[in-house]
Design an enzyme around this catalytic site. Structure first.
Site, mmCIF file in Angstrom:
data_model
loop_
_atom_site.group_PDB
_atom_site.id
_atom_site.type_symbol
_atom_site.label_atom_id
_atom_site.label_comp_id
_atom_site.label_asym_id
_atom_site.label_seq_id
_atom_site.Cartn_x
_atom_site.Cartn_y
_atom_site.Cartn_z
ATOM 1 N N SER A 197 9.807 21.325 12.063
ATOM 2 C CA SER A 197 10.245 21.896 13.560
ATOM 3 C C SER A 197 9.228 22.394 14.280
ATOM 4 O O SER A 197 9.524 23.228 15.458
ATOM 5 C CB SER A 197 11.457 22.971 13.214
ATOM 6 N N ARG A 198 8.297 21.778 14.105
ATOM 7 C CA ARG A 198 6.850 22.150 14.930
ATOM 8 C C ARG A 198 6.619 23.645 14.865
ATOM 9 O O ARG A 198 5.831 24.193 15.779
ATOM 10 C CB ARG A 198 7.378 21.733 16.515
ATOM 11 N N LEU A 199 6.864 24.407 13.856
ATOM 12 C CA LEU A 199 6.651 25.755 13.738
ATOM 13 C C LEU A 199 5.380 25.897 13.055
ATOM 14 O O LEU A 199 5.636 26.650 11.899
ATOM 15 C CB LEU A 199 7.752 26.441 13.196
ATOM 16 N N HIS A 200 4.306 25.123 13.402
ATOM 17 C CA HIS A 200 3.093 25.146 12.632
ATOM 18 C C HIS A 200 2.430 26.641 12.627
ATOM 19 O O HIS A 200 2.749 27.804 13.291
ATOM 20 C CB HIS A 200 2.090 24.281 13.355
#
Length: 226
Positions: A197-200
């Site tokens: 979810s692009r929560l890098h």
């Protein structure tokens, strides 16, 4: 609207508890992991390629991908013609940034700081380790300068091959005066680890004191939002 292919970044991420006291150990570990991955699976060609960003005397940026052929606690580095666009930029403004990106591993490392020319003995040692054709090519190419056509370059290569034939010796082609290398003396080293979810995860070593990438006590760590 054009259909966009999307995929999730199913990486394992990176936690503060996994960090060493200074960035060098993790830099070395991730580079070695990328090299092993390419040897085992072949999906990371040129794992040492690094994108280098510079700006010229007018503040105009330029990015290019080169090969990281120097990696020591002093920082990552590369070799180039000293009259190339990147070298001219660095003569005017030594600020530099570099990024290693390994998409299959969901890993990237960003380096930012100042460029310093490598010592001539270091440059010579690397130059003599290159294949004969690459050493000839360093003489043939006036890097970044206009070229009439491919034939002009090939003619120069042919002439230089006659001048310095391949004897199998590392010094059969002399080191050009206008060929050298740079190391990035880092102020920041960011480790990027892809997550769903692009929560890098973005964990950044920020310089607080003197020393190199292996110097404990010279760095603090910030977590930055993805």
């Amino acid at each position: 609207m054009e259909q966009i292919d999307r995929w999730d970044y199913a990486g394992e991420g990176l936690e503060e508890s996994q960090l060493p006291a200074a960035p060098w150990e993790l830099v070395r570990s991730w580079v070695d992991q990328a090299r092993r991955r390419n040897k085992a699976q072949g999906d990371l060609p040129e794992p040492d390629q690094i994108s280098i960003g510079t700006v010229d005397e007018h503040g105009r940026p330029s990015v290019r991908t080169v090969l990281m052929r120097y990696l020591e606690p002093a920082g990552p580095g590369f070799y180039t013609n000293l009259d190339s666009r990147k070298a001219r930029d660095l003569a005017a403004n030594p600020q530099i940034a570099g990024t290693l990106t390994w998409a299959p591993l969901f890993h990237a490392i960003r380096f930012s700081g100042r460029a310093r020319q490598l010592d001539r003995d270091v440059v010579r040692g690397y130059f003599e380790s290159r294949p004969w054709g690459s050493r000839v090519g360093a003489w043939a190419s006036a890097q970044s300068q206009p070229l009439h056509d491919r034939g002009e370059l090939e003619q120069r290569v042919h002439e230089l091959e006659q001048r310095w034939p391949d004897t199998g010796r590392p010094d059969d082609v002399p080191l050009p005066d206008g060929w050298g290398g740079y190391v990035i003396e880092c102020d920041e080293v960011e480790f990027w680890a892809g997550r769903s979810s692009r929560l890098h995860d973005r964990l950044v070593f920020v310089r607080e004191g003197d020393g190199d990438l292996s110097t404990e006590g010279a760095w603090r760590v910030e977590r930055r939002q993805p």
